[in-house]
Design an enzyme around this catalytic site. Structure first.
Site, mmCIF file in Angstrom:
data_model
loop_
_atom_site.group_PDB
_atom_site.id
_atom_site.type_symbol
_atom_site.label_atom_id
_atom_site.label_comp_id
_atom_site.label_asym_id
_atom_site.label_seq_id
_atom_site.Cartn_x
_atom_site.Cartn_y
_atom_site.Cartn_z
ATOM 1 N N THR A 17 0.853 -1.244 -0.058
ATOM 2 C CA THR A 17 -0.007 0.037 -0.084
ATOM 3 C C THR A 17 1.140 1.318 -0.166
ATOM 4 O O THR A 17 0.519 2.455 -0.554
ATOM 5 C CB THR A 17 -0.889 0.101 1.137
ATOM 6 O OG1 THR A 17 -1.757 -1.316 1.459
ATOM 7 C CG2 THR A 17 -1.854 1.230 1.011
ATOM 8 N N ARG A 21 7.788 -2.541 2.744
ATOM 9 C CA ARG A 21 7.959 -2.639 4.096
ATOM 10 C C ARG A 21 8.187 -4.094 4.527
ATOM 11 O O ARG A 21 7.533 -4.912 4.207
ATOM 12 C CB ARG A 21 6.481 -2.227 4.927
ATOM 13 C CG ARG A 21 6.639 -0.707 4.769
ATOM 14 C CD ARG A 21 5.273 -0.183 5.628
ATOM 15 N NE ARG A 21 4.945 0.873 5.332
ATOM 16 C CZ ARG A 21 3.965 1.629 5.714
ATOM 17 N NH1 ARG A 21 2.859 1.346 6.316
ATOM 18 N NH2 ARG A 21 3.640 2.963 5.325
ATOM 19 N N SER A 112 6.171 3.731 8.844
ATOM 20 C CA SER A 112 4.877 4.526 9.229
ATOM 21 C C SER A 112 4.732 4.077 10.904
ATOM 22 O O SER A 112 5.667 4.294 11.606
ATOM 23 C CB SER A 112 3.807 4.184 8.293
ATOM 24 O OG SER A 112 2.716 5.076 8.835
ATOM 25 N N HIS A 113 3.552 3.639 11.081
ATOM 26 C CA HIS A 113 3.149 3.002 12.343
ATOM 27 C C HIS A 113 3.654 2.128 12.790
ATOM 28 O O HIS A 113 3.207 1.714 13.985
ATOM 29 C CB HIS A 113 1.594 3.261 12.478
ATOM 30 C CG HIS A 113 0.966 2.552 11.326
ATOM 31 N ND1 HIS A 113 1.077 2.576 9.864
ATOM 32 C CD2 HIS A 113 0.528 1.308 11.364
ATOM 33 C CE1 HIS A 113 0.635 1.839 9.194
ATOM 34 N NE2 HIS A 113 0.190 0.765 10.228
ATOM 35 N N LYS A 125 10.069 4.073 0.412
ATOM 36 C CA LYS A 125 9.192 4.516 -0.504
ATOM 37 C C LYS A 125 9.702 5.514 -1.473
ATOM 38 O O LYS A 125 10.531 6.210 -1.149
ATOM 39 C CB LYS A 125 7.983 4.859 0.214
ATOM 40 C CG LYS A 125 6.863 5.607 -0.437
ATOM 41 C CD LYS A 125 5.651 5.850 0.646
ATOM 42 C CE LYS A 125 5.648 7.428 1.368
ATOM 43 N NZ LYS A 125 4.542 7.693 1.794
ATOM 44 N N ASP A 276 2.061 9.563 14.199
ATOM 45 C CA ASP A 276 2.725 8.481 13.937
ATOM 46 C C ASP A 276 4.073 8.350 13.813
ATOM 47 O O ASP A 276 4.779 9.461 13.801
ATOM 48 C CB ASP A 276 1.780 7.478 12.889
ATOM 49 C CG ASP A 276 2.039 7.996 11.385
ATOM 50 O OD1 ASP A 276 2.515 9.156 11.466
ATOM 51 O OD2 ASP A 276 1.978 7.158 10.792
ATOM 52 N N ASP A 278 6.105 8.220 11.109
ATOM 53 C CA ASP A 278 6.539 9.242 10.096
ATOM 54 C C ASP A 278 6.007 10.461 9.811
ATOM 55 O O ASP A 278 5.964 11.279 9.093
ATOM 56 C CB ASP A 278 6.651 8.391 8.824
ATOM 57 C CG ASP A 278 5.441 8.100 8.283
ATOM 58 O OD1 ASP A 278 4.555 7.753 9.362
ATOM 59 O OD2 ASP A 278 5.361 8.052 6.918
ATOM 60 N N ASP A 280 2.544 11.126 9.287
ATOM 61 C CA ASP A 280 1.259 11.427 8.419
ATOM 62 C C ASP A 280 0.272 11.402 9.058
ATOM 63 O O ASP A 280 -0.885 11.663 8.297
ATOM 64 C CB ASP A 280 1.725 10.821 7.190
ATOM 65 C CG ASP A 280 2.004 9.464 7.136
ATOM 66 O OD1 ASP A 280 1.858 8.656 8.260
ATOM 67 O OD2 ASP A 280 2.183 8.668 6.144
ATOM 68 N N ARG A 281 0.208 10.633 10.009
ATOM 69 C CA ARG A 281 -1.175 10.275 10.501
ATOM 70 C C ARG A 281 -1.475 11.049 11.746
ATOM 71 O O ARG A 281 -0.843 11.730 12.409
ATOM 72 C CB ARG A 281 -1.292 8.882 11.219
ATOM 73 C CG ARG A 281 -1.071 7.815 10.063
ATOM 74 C CD ARG A 281 -1.158 6.386 10.574
ATOM 75 N NE ARG A 281 -1.199 5.429 9.666
ATOM 76 C CZ ARG A 281 -1.603 4.108 9.614
ATOM 77 N NH1 ARG A 281 -2.472 3.823 10.649
ATOM 78 N NH2 ARG A 281 -1.627 3.441 8.606
ATOM 79 N N THR A 343 -7.859 2.101 -0.888
ATOM 80 C CA THR A 343 -6.751 2.417 0.165
ATOM 81 C C THR A 343 -5.437 2.902 -0.447
ATOM 82 O O THR A 343 -4.926 2.097 -1.323
ATOM 83 C CB THR A 343 -6.669 1.466 1.226
ATOM 84 O OG1 THR A 343 -8.279 1.013 1.792
ATOM 85 C CG2 THR A 343 -5.825 1.374 2.430
ATOM 86 N N GLU A 362 -8.735 9.674 4.982
ATOM 87 C CA GLU A 362 -8.880 8.014 5.212
ATOM 88 C C GLU A 362 -9.346 7.602 6.719
ATOM 89 O O GLU A 362 -8.669 8.323 7.571
ATOM 90 C CB GLU A 362 -7.511 7.227 4.698
ATOM 91 C CG GLU A 362 -7.101 7.600 3.688
ATOM 92 C CD GLU A 362 -5.972 6.708 3.113
ATOM 93 O OE1 GLU A 362 -6.088 5.400 2.439
ATOM 94 O OE2 GLU A 362 -4.858 7.060 3.519
ATOM 95 N N GLU A 363 -9.832 6.354 6.702
ATOM 96 C CA GLU A 363 -10.034 6.080 8.118
ATOM 97 C C GLU A 363 -9.019 5.667 9.005
ATOM 98 O O GLU A 363 -9.094 5.409 9.966
ATOM 99 C CB GLU A 363 -11.125 4.701 7.896
ATOM 100 C CG GLU A 363 -10.441 3.679 7.045
ATOM 101 C CD GLU A 363 -9.445 2.808 7.551
ATOM 102 O OE1 GLU A 363 -9.094 2.732 8.657
ATOM 103 O OE2 GLU A 363 -8.393 2.512 6.479
ATOM 104 N N SER A 364 -7.987 5.351 8.250
ATOM 105 C CA SER A 364 -6.731 4.899 8.918
ATOM 106 C C SER A 364 -5.911 6.101 9.342
ATOM 107 O O SER A 364 -4.329 6.371 9.373
ATOM 108 C CB SER A 364 -5.708 4.264 7.937
ATOM 109 O OG SER A 364 -5.359 4.856 6.770
ATOM 110 N N LYS A 375 -0.497 12.656 3.400
ATOM 111 C CA LYS A 375 -1.129 12.900 4.371
ATOM 112 C C LYS A 375 -0.557 13.455 5.536
ATOM 113 O O LYS A 375 0.722 13.437 5.333
ATOM 114 C CB LYS A 375 -1.993 11.700 5.033
ATOM 115 C CG LYS A 375 -1.206 10.565 5.349
ATOM 116 C CD LYS A 375 -2.049 9.633 5.749
ATOM 117 C CE LYS A 375 -1.414 8.207 6.304
ATOM 118 N NZ LYS A 375 -0.922 7.310 5.343
ATOM 119 N N ARG A 495 -8.747 -6.780 7.533
ATOM 120 C CA ARG A 495 -9.619 -5.412 8.176
ATOM 121 C C ARG A 495 -10.972 -5.572 7.745
ATOM 122 O O ARG A 495 -11.337 -5.752 6.574
ATOM 123 C CB ARG A 495 -9.126 -4.187 7.525
ATOM 124 C CG ARG A 495 -7.456 -3.958 7.752
ATOM 125 C CD ARG A 495 -7.072 -2.497 7.726
ATOM 126 N NE ARG A 495 -5.812 -2.309 7.541
ATOM 127 C CZ ARG A 495 -4.698 -2.220 8.543
ATOM 128 N NH1 ARG A 495 -5.293 -2.666 9.607
ATOM 129 N NH2 ARG A 495 -3.702 -1.990 8.030
#
Ligand code: G16
Length: 542
Positions: A17, A21, A112-113, A125, A276, A278, A280-281, A343, A362-364, A375, A495
């Site tokens: 996604t 990773r 990320s998270h 990335k 998070d 990095d 972005d969340r 997603t 996004e929901e995430s 984000k 999910r």
């Protein structure tokens, strides 16, 4: 002198996604990083003499991979590398730097998270010139290249000093070590009314920001404490650590539970937030209230005109398919287009570039706008603060007003982690096969009115992305979506996204778990979650 090193392919370098990773130990295999970076460079076209942005979230292995990438960038012909001090750049800050300095692209090192440390996760990335994650046609080309790669290019030079700002020469390429915060902070000052937020805070408004020992610490200290005047101590866990202090830098009620306890305790501050690994969340809390990411997107879209950078209004709203449809109602009320994408933030890039959307979410726990192409956690925090500074109401009052106007989309995501991949894939395959037979079926009091597997036709580049999640639509506006995560590093994560709509005149203050209980049971029945996986309950609910 450029060295050409012989190599042979690894079979598992398919970006998910959001980039590649894997466990740190996988990345530590000889030639693993080099193969992937060279595969990226090999599919990019002519970047000779151009600029590459480089930075990561500071997790374990960050520094080593930065040095490898600098050597390879020099050998492959880049003219300049812009790298964050200490090898650190938050993901949105990297996106901003790519755009601001007209770079050819950037390599962002992050998982990320996901947790960090020698036994945990790492990621790489590639972002393109618009500052956004490479679209699927590029990630697919990288993967195909990685399967046949037979050499990589590097130079034999000492490590660059990443801990001092300034310029260095590496085999004819310039490396500039930049302050990771300053350009980002400047951009935020252009978008938001810092004066109004400063006045709010000076008047006694209290906030708490949990940087989770991840990349946003220095950004949050600078923005919230130094520029906006919040007292020292507002930012907690503000020192980035290679293993995030042994924690999981995922801003949700499981991993940011201390912040939740603070915000639901006596003497709770007015506003709480976290980001998070990095940066972005975002997680948004008010006193005694958690704002789901889907609701946050909707409330931000409805109020964004209160921030100076968005006073002209929105061009459109975009959300990923599993994100609740709360934002759709705002788009409808404002007469705006609502775009539904798969997603992955990479799917928003074309819409933002084409001026078809201004805000995305996004929901995430991801929200962002056309200011960058990622984000952006602190952006969402500052936008909330700007709105609170103008409206002078509590977070809870703003959400109550929002639901009274648009209705409420009760929402939760249930994650079943570490599943055996074959069992998870079988579950999805069976579900997919059942899709045509599902409309008209009833489960308890619920009736399925539509069922399909989401596919996305990009309106800009016309590309098609298939198999992006099975969605079931129930009478009355409830919905369940099933998909497998594309960001995990071991086994599979299922999910299940659950949503039920209650109109403005309905019960807007129910307990979310109770409001969704019948959908949870139906989802288990329909997908055979327990039958396929042996699991009776999800590992994480967000
Ligand atoms: C990444 C992507 C997001 C996506 C999230 C979860 O976020 O950029 O677009 O929503 O993963 O994806 P999945 O459900 O496939 O695990 P991040 O913050 O991990 O980069």
């Amino acid at each position: 002198m450029t060295l050409t090193i012989t190599t042979s392919p690894f079979a598992d370098q398919k970006p998910g996604t959001s980039g590649l990773r894997k466990k740190v130990r996988v990345f530590q295999q000889p030639r693993y990083v080099e193969n992937f970076v060279q595969s990226v460079f090999d599919v990019l076209g002519d970047f000779r003499g151009k600029t590459l942005v480089l930075g990561g979230d500071g997790r374990f292995l960050n520094r080593e991979v930065i040095q490898t990438a600098i050597r390879m960038a020099a050998a492959n012909g880049f003219g300049r590398v812009l790298v964050g001090l200490g090898g650190i750049l938050s993901t949105p800050a990297a996106s901003n730097i790519i755009r601001k300095y007209g770079a050819f692209g950037g390599l962002i090192l992050s998982a990320s998270h996901n947790p960090g440390g020698p036994d945990e996760d790492f990621g790489i990335k590639y972002n393109i010139a618009n500052g956004g994650p490479a679209p699927e046609k590029i990630t697919q080309a990288i993967y195909l290249r990685s399967k046949v790669i037979d050499r990589y290019l590097t130079v034999d030079v000492p490590d660059v000093d990443l801990d001092n700002l300034g310029e260095f020469q590496v085999a004819g390429m310039t490396v500039t070590v930049i302050d990771p915060v300053v350009d980002y902070a400047e951009l935020m000052e252009q978008l938001f009314d810092f004066g109004a937020i400063r006045t709010l805070i000076a008047g006694g408004f209290r906030l708490s920001f949990d940087a989770m020992h991840a990349v946003t610490g220095p950004y949050a200290h600078e923005l919230l404490e130094r520029r906006l005047g919040a007292p020292p101590g507002t930012v907690v866990n503000g020192t980035p650590l290679p293993d995030f202090g042994g924690h999981h830098p995922d801003p949700n009620m499981v991993h940011a539970h201390e912040l939740f306890e603070r915000m639901f305790g006596t003497e709770a501050p007015d506003f709480g937030a976290a980001s998070d690994g990095d940066g972005d969340r975002n997680l948004i809390l008010g006193r005694n209230i958690f704002v789901t990411p889907s609701d946050s997107l909707a409330a931000l879209a409805a109020n964004i005109h209160l921030a100076p950078g968005y006073a002209g209004g929105l061009k459109g709203i975009a959300r990923s398919m599993p994100t609740s449809r709360a934002a759709d109602r705002v788009a409808h009320a404002l007469g705006l287009a609502l775009h539904e994408t798969p997603t992955g933030w990479k799917f928003f890039g074309n819409l933002l570039d084409a001026g078809m959307a201004t805000i995305c979410g996004e929901e995430s726990a991801g929200t962002g706008s056309d200011h960058v192409r990622e984000k952006d956690g602190l952006w969402a925090v500052l936008l909330w603060l700007n709105i609170l500074a103008v409206r002078r109401e509590s977070v809870a009052a703003i959400m109550a007003g929002h639901w009274a106007c648009f209705g409420r989309n009760y929402y939760a995501r249930h994650d079943y982690e570490g599943l055996e991949s074959t069992a998870a894939e079988k579950l999805v395959r069976e579900l997919r096969e059942n899709v045509p037979a599902l409309p008209g079926c009833t489960i308890g009091a619920l009736t399925i009115i539509e069922a399909d597997e989401f596919e996305y036709h990009d309106p800009v580049d016309k590309s098609l992305s298939q198999r992006q999640g099975v969605r079931l639509e129930f009478e009355g506006g409830a919905r369940v979506v099933f998909r497998l995560s594309g960001t995990g590093t071991s086994g599979a994560t299922l999910r299940v996204y659950l949503e039920r709509y209650e109109g403005p005149d309905g019960n807007l203050n129910a307990d979310t778990a109770e409001a969704l209980a019948d959908l949870v049971a139906a989802a288990n029945d329909l997908a055979g979650i327990t039958r396929h996986t042996g699991r009776k309950a999800p590992d994480v609910i967000t």
